[in-house]
Design an enzyme around this catalytic site. Sequence first.
Site, mmCIF file in Angstrom:
data_model
loop_
_atom_site.group_PDB
_atom_site.id
_atom_site.type_symbol
_atom_site.label_atom_id
_atom_site.label_comp_id
_atom_site.label_asym_id
_atom_site.label_seq_id
_atom_site.Cartn_x
_atom_site.Cartn_y
_atom_site.Cartn_z
ATOM 1 N N SER A 146 0.790 -1.239 0.000
ATOM 2 C CA SER A 146 0.000 0.000 0.000
ATOM 3 C C SER A 146 0.822 1.289 0.000
ATOM 4 O O SER A 146 0.263 2.353 -0.233
ATOM 5 C CB SER A 146 -0.934 0.026 1.199
ATOM 6 O OG SER A 146 -2.051 -0.774 0.923
ATOM 7 N N LYS A 157 0.476 3.263 -3.070
ATOM 8 C CA LYS A 157 -0.739 4.059 -3.339
ATOM 9 C C LYS A 157 -0.426 5.548 -3.399
ATOM 10 O O LYS A 157 -1.110 6.311 -4.090
ATOM 11 C CB LYS A 157 -1.807 3.768 -2.273
ATOM 12 C CG LYS A 157 -2.392 2.362 -2.442
ATOM 13 C CD LYS A 157 -3.252 1.902 -1.290
ATOM 14 C CE LYS A 157 -3.779 0.494 -1.601
ATOM 15 N NZ LYS A 157 -4.289 -0.236 -0.468
ATOM 16 N N TYR A 207 -2.692 -2.379 -10.636
ATOM 17 C CA TYR A 207 -2.698 -2.240 -9.174
ATOM 18 C C TYR A 207 -1.807 -3.320 -8.519
ATOM 19 O O TYR A 207 -0.977 -3.009 -7.674
ATOM 20 C CB TYR A 207 -4.153 -2.311 -8.668
ATOM 21 C CG TYR A 207 -4.261 -2.386 -7.164
ATOM 22 C CD1 TYR A 207 -4.168 -1.240 -6.380
ATOM 23 C CD2 TYR A 207 -4.431 -3.612 -6.518
ATOM 24 C CE1 TYR A 207 -4.252 -1.318 -4.983
ATOM 25 C CE2 TYR A 207 -4.518 -3.698 -5.130
ATOM 26 C CZ TYR A 207 -4.429 -2.547 -4.374
ATOM 27 O OH TYR A 207 -4.501 -2.625 -3.006
ATOM 28 N N TYR A 249 -4.252 3.267 7.622
ATOM 29 C CA TYR A 249 -5.575 2.643 7.570
ATOM 30 C C TYR A 249 -6.439 3.127 8.742
ATOM 31 O O TYR A 249 -6.373 4.293 9.101
ATOM 32 C CB TYR A 249 -5.485 1.101 7.581
ATOM 33 C CG TYR A 249 -4.358 0.509 6.782
ATOM 34 C CD1 TYR A 249 -4.268 0.759 5.416
ATOM 35 C CD2 TYR A 249 -3.391 -0.286 7.360
ATOM 36 C CE1 TYR A 249 -3.247 0.200 4.658
ATOM 37 C CE2 TYR A 249 -2.362 -0.847 6.604
ATOM 38 C CZ TYR A 249 -2.298 -0.587 5.264
ATOM 39 O OH TYR A 249 -1.298 -1.129 4.526
ATOM 40 N N VAL A 278 1.227 -3.910 3.658
ATOM 41 C CA VAL A 278 1.124 -5.202 4.356
ATOM 42 C C VAL A 278 2.358 -6.102 4.237
ATOM 43 O O VAL A 278 2.392 -7.170 4.852
ATOM 44 C CB VAL A 278 -0.122 -6.031 3.951
ATOM 45 C CG1 VAL A 278 -1.395 -5.449 4.510
ATOM 46 C CG2 VAL A 278 -0.191 -6.251 2.476
HETATM 47 N N1 GLN Z 1 -1.686 -5.409 -2.343
HETATM 48 C C1 GLN Z 1 -2.346 -5.351 -1.081
HETATM 49 C C2 GLN Z 1 -3.847 -5.547 -1.246
HETATM 50 O O1 GLN Z 1 -4.397 -5.092 -2.186
HETATM 51 C C3 GLN Z 1 -2.075 -4.014 -0.462
HETATM 52 C C4 GLN Z 1 -2.810 -3.828 0.842
HETATM 53 C C5 GLN Z 1 -1.995 -3.152 1.873
HETATM 54 O O2 GLN Z 1 -0.797 -3.021 1.831
HETATM 55 N N2 GLN Z 1 -2.710 -2.760 2.887
HETATM 56 O O3 GLN Z 1 -4.502 -6.144 -0.462
#
Ligand code: GLN
Length: 310
Positions: free
Chosen positions: A66, A69, A194, A246, A264
């Site tokens: 993430s 992003k 993505y 988050y 994650v």
């Molecule tokens: N690639 C992971 C997902 O889409 C990214 C989520 C994350 O890092 N929180 O679930």
Amino acid sequence: MDLKQASDQLEQIRNQSLEFTYMGSVASYIPELAKVERHQLGVAVCLPDGTILSAGDAEVPFSMQSISKIFSLIVALCQNGKDYVFRHVGKEPTGDPFNSIIKLETTESHKPLNPMINAGAIAVAGMIRGANVDERLDAVLALMRKMTGNPHLSINQAVYCSEKKTADRNRALAWFLKDSGILETDVEETLDLYFRHCSIEVTAKDVATLGMVLAADGILVNTGERVIPEEVARICKTFMVTCGMYNASGEFAIDVGIPAKSGVAGGIMATVPQRMGIGVFGPSLDEKGNSVAGVKLLELLSKEWKLGIF
Ligand code: GLN
């Protein structure tokens, strides 16, 4: 800043935080991430002149997840402008987990609440232009290569394939966005983009450098070249404060007080305006998907160096 003293403190705080790796577990919903040794912990700090201090596993490669992003948002904002982007994705934090689907249906516009949750980031990926997925990914990679000065940044194929095979929840989010008219481009191609940007591989040192460029409002550490418009850098840092961790963003703002974005795979990118970028890697996660030891480390460092912005 006395570099020798700072370096010793960094090492000490990293060692002190190591025991927290026992408290969480590695992400397992992406099978490839479940293979990672959970007791790793690394930190790197990039200063305004490009000097890097580090401790622990700061050169171990991991996928951004993430954290990416932020960079897909930068590209989407630069290519489309903020009016267009924020017609498709909101600016508000959510109290829900990062992959939650519930608000997509219950909010009137069906717009994802912000670009830092999965639904929002998939909508953002849909806005990245290019003739094909390769070209769209290249736009994100080119920005990150420029920001880090590391021309070798690329994706981890095993992590990419592993997520692609198991991403039923993200597929559900994307198809819902398509049905609501938020996602205007091809669903499978956008998901592919993505997954690929989530699997871009970095080290804590790369992440610290990325964080420093944002800390300098979009200016490269070594050359002074502007790579991100100032307003775009400001938007990103604001999202890092309100949504970057988050549904633990409020708690993190109180305990640590630094704009940050986690992923994650256990990475956290933190940005202390004008002062430093910090990259952390600690794959053992808490129940909200943030690095347990990484958050602890940042809390201790923020107190020791008075980094909190509030
Ligand atoms: N690639 C992971 C997902 O889409 C990214 C989520 C994350 O890092 N929180 O679930």
